[in-house]
Design an enzyme around this catalytic site. Structure first.
Site, mmCIF file in Angstrom:
data_model
loop_
_atom_site.group_PDB
_atom_site.id
_atom_site.type_symbol
_atom_site.label_atom_id
_atom_site.label_comp_id
_atom_site.label_asym_id
_atom_site.label_seq_id
_atom_site.Cartn_x
_atom_site.Cartn_y
_atom_site.Cartn_z
ATOM 1 N N ASN A 217 0.845 -1.203 0.000
ATOM 2 C CA ASN A 217 0.000 0.000 0.000
ATOM 3 C C ASN A 217 0.876 1.247 0.000
ATOM 4 O O ASN A 217 2.106 1.151 0.012
ATOM 5 C CB ASN A 217 -0.952 -0.022 1.206
ATOM 6 C CG ASN A 217 -0.178 -0.124 2.504
ATOM 7 O OD1 ASN A 217 0.577 0.770 2.847
ATOM 8 N ND2 ASN A 217 -0.345 -1.240 3.207
ATOM 9 N N ASP A 286 -3.811 -6.492 5.123
ATOM 10 C CA ASP A 286 -4.779 -7.368 5.789
ATOM 11 C C ASP A 286 -4.671 -8.804 5.277
ATOM 12 O O ASP A 286 -4.959 -9.747 5.995
ATOM 13 C CB ASP A 286 -6.202 -6.858 5.550
ATOM 14 C CG ASP A 286 -6.466 -5.587 6.345
ATOM 15 O OD1 ASP A 286 -5.886 -5.470 7.445
ATOM 16 O OD2 ASP A 286 -7.231 -4.728 5.866
ATOM 17 N N PRO A 312 -2.014 -12.122 10.199
ATOM 18 C CA PRO A 312 -2.301 -11.939 11.627
ATOM 19 C C PRO A 312 -2.513 -10.460 11.907
ATOM 20 O O PRO A 312 -1.908 -9.614 11.248
ATOM 21 C CB PRO A 312 -1.018 -12.432 12.309
ATOM 22 C CG PRO A 312 0.042 -12.353 11.256
ATOM 23 C CD PRO A 312 -0.652 -12.571 9.939
ATOM 24 N N ASP A 313 -3.403 -10.127 12.845
ATOM 25 C CA ASP A 313 -3.583 -8.736 13.258
ATOM 26 C C ASP A 313 -2.612 -8.482 14.416
ATOM 27 O O ASP A 313 -2.806 -8.980 15.529
ATOM 28 C CB ASP A 313 -5.033 -8.480 13.685
ATOM 29 C CG ASP A 313 -5.302 -6.995 13.900
ATOM 30 O OD1 ASP A 313 -4.458 -6.328 14.533
ATOM 31 O OD2 ASP A 313 -6.346 -6.496 13.427
ATOM 32 N N ILE A 314 -1.566 -7.735 14.136
ATOM 33 C CA ILE A 314 -0.477 -7.541 15.110
ATOM 34 C C ILE A 314 -0.994 -6.811 16.347
ATOM 35 O O ILE A 314 -0.767 -7.219 17.493
ATOM 36 C CB ILE A 314 0.683 -6.746 14.454
ATOM 37 C CG1 ILE A 314 1.176 -7.509 13.225
ATOM 38 C CG2 ILE A 314 1.811 -6.512 15.456
ATOM 39 C CD1 ILE A 314 2.104 -6.722 12.325
ATOM 40 N N LYS A 344 -13.487 0.001 16.199
ATOM 41 C CA LYS A 344 -12.163 -0.639 16.187
ATOM 42 C C LYS A 344 -11.539 -0.630 17.580
ATOM 43 O O LYS A 344 -10.927 -1.604 18.009
ATOM 44 C CB LYS A 344 -11.279 0.121 15.196
ATOM 45 C CG LYS A 344 -10.334 -0.766 14.449
ATOM 46 C CD LYS A 344 -9.783 -0.074 13.228
ATOM 47 C CE LYS A 344 -10.719 -0.225 12.027
ATOM 48 N NZ LYS A 344 -10.194 0.423 10.835
ATOM 49 N N LYS A 348 -10.827 -4.309 19.097
ATOM 50 C CA LYS A 348 -9.432 -4.738 19.308
ATOM 51 C C LYS A 348 -9.008 -4.544 20.762
ATOM 52 O O LYS A 348 -7.875 -4.808 21.118
ATOM 53 C CB LYS A 348 -8.494 -3.962 18.373
ATOM 54 C CG LYS A 348 -8.760 -4.186 16.905
ATOM 55 C CD LYS A 348 -7.576 -3.808 16.022
ATOM 56 C CE LYS A 348 -7.974 -3.864 14.549
ATOM 57 N NZ LYS A 348 -6.847 -3.862 13.629
#
Ligand code: C5P
Length: 410
Positions: A217, A286, A312-314, A344, A348
């Protein structure tokens, strides 16, 4: 008292937002600044020089050729007196004059005559703000080193909705304080983060498709690097985990370079146990390619389908640890910024989230400037558009307050 003994020259031009300037001056004085105000002729229709004189405690000047004023502090002296020149509100007309060097009244003459840094708080109707001439003038002023605070979006005096509202006086003062601390103070910075260990992720990640191709990105890493630099300046020990970016490592910051989301997670997990605070500023991909191809993909057919699988979502992984550090996440949104960021924050389980609207041209991704909305469980705090360095400093101060508050209630 972050503006203690700073000489702030406030130039007021003729927009409806001028009615907020007595409050602005009062707030500047409360930070210890010496304030002198200059009005344009049209500004006098929106705010009285008498009220500005009362709050600043100084005579307010309007005319270039005012014998009384010139006998006291003449315009050149006033231009030299200023440590900082703030023009609020800055109308489309005044921006055009400044951009083209017109000097037909006191305010515009002072702009040319002052060696001080200039900050403007634009304020105008949204259509006027979007007009190509205004955009060109604005860009010209920025390219010459003028700093802008705002404008903000919202309902306007004329009933329109959109960009062009003057930033609120409190936001202007906050941005001015950050600017002074960044660029004008010779005195050592506050070291509010001394003894704290901060782990920061920054930049994009790159997910390989085959040995020669990847998906990624536009993140430049500038915001994360600005945070690392400012956190270091505030006394913290900083570890920066950076995706592929072309930025210099801030002095005194320990940097680990990674490519993919998985590598970023692995590196974060190696250091997170020692961290008091985790700031996830990276724009992590993502998804990664489900099956990376060992050989270069050959061109075949009109369409190409690649299967992706979630990365994985760090941030979520760190925030769900049994004893997590203080977590600050970022949210880049294009609509319903506050609502989506709050979702969010809860989903999270973060302590704080900094949200930015990436749909605004010239702000956010790959730009030197940004604007942020900082959200915790109970609070929302808006930081007007500023350089990423000044914004990082303001954000870290707000984060430190929340961090300290949470330590106290624990
Ligand atoms: O869910 P979304 O990607 O919008 O969340 C953004 C926040 O989560 C940022 O703070 C980003 O650094 C973090 N993040 C992460 N790992 C991912 C995706 C996002 O740490 N895989």
């Amino acid at each position: 008292m972050q503006l203690e003994q700073k000489n702030v020259l406030v130039g007021v031009s003729g927009g409806i937002a001028a009615y907020k300037t007595p409050d602005l001056v009062r707030k500047l004085k409360a930070q210890g600044a010496n304030v002198r105000v200059v009005l344009t002729e049209s500004a006098t229709h929106f705010v009285s020089s008498l009220s500005l004189q009362a709050v600043s405690g100084e005579k307010v000047s309007t005319h270039l050729l005012d014998e009384d004023a010139e006998a006291g502090m003449g315009h050149i002296e006033l231009a030299r007196w200023a440590d900082i020149f703030l023009i609020a509100p800055a109308t489309a007309n005044i921006m055009a004059k400044l951009a083209h060097g017109l000097a037909d009244d006191l305010l515009t003459t002072l702009y040319l005559a002052t060696p001080a840094p200039v900050l403007i708080a634009p304020a105008m109707n949204q259509q006027m703000w979007a007009a190509p001439a205004t955009t060109a003038n604005f860009e010209l002023l920025l390219s010459r080193g003028v700093t802008t605070i705002g404008p903000a979006a919202g309902e306007q005096a004329c009933g329109d909705m959109g960009y062009g509202r003057m930033a609120e006086p409190a936001e202007i003062v906050e941005a001015l304080c950050a600017h002074c601390e960044m660029y004008l103070n010779e005195a050592p910075r506050e070291t509010i983060l001394k003894g704290k260990r901060i782990l920061i992720t920054a930049g994009p990640t790159r997910e390989a498709i085959d040995p020669v191709r990847y998906i990624s990105n536009h993140s430049s890493g500038k915001m994360g690097f600005a945070l690392a630099e400012q956190a270091k300046n505030l006394g913290a020990e900083v570890i920066l985990v950076a995706g592929p970016v072309s930025l210099e490592t801030p002095v005194g910051v320990t940097r680990y370079d990674v490519i993919s989301a998985q590598q970023m997670l692995d590196t974060v997990e190696q250091h997170v146990d020692q961290a008091d605070i985790f700031i996830a500023c990276a724009a992590v991909a993502d998804y990664k390619v489900a099956r990376e191809n060992a050989q270069k993909l050959k061109k075949s057919g009109d369409e190409l389908t690649i299967a992706f699988t979630q990365n994985p979502d760090i941030l979520k992984t760190v925030a769900s640890r049994s004893n997590p550090p203080f977590t600050l996440g970022f949210a880049a949104e294009t609509e319903n910024v506050e609502e989506y960021a709050r979702i969010k924050l809860n989903k999270k389980r973060l302590n704080m989230i900094a949200a930015n609207d990436v749909s605004i041209p010239g702000l956010g991704f790959n730009s030197d400037r940004n604007a942020l909305m900082i959200i915790t469980k109970n609070t929302t705090h808006r930081l007007a558009p500023e350089t990423k360095d000044a914004l990082a400093l303001s954000l870290l101060k707000i984060m430190h307050e929340e961090y300290t508050h949470l330590q106290e209630v624990r």
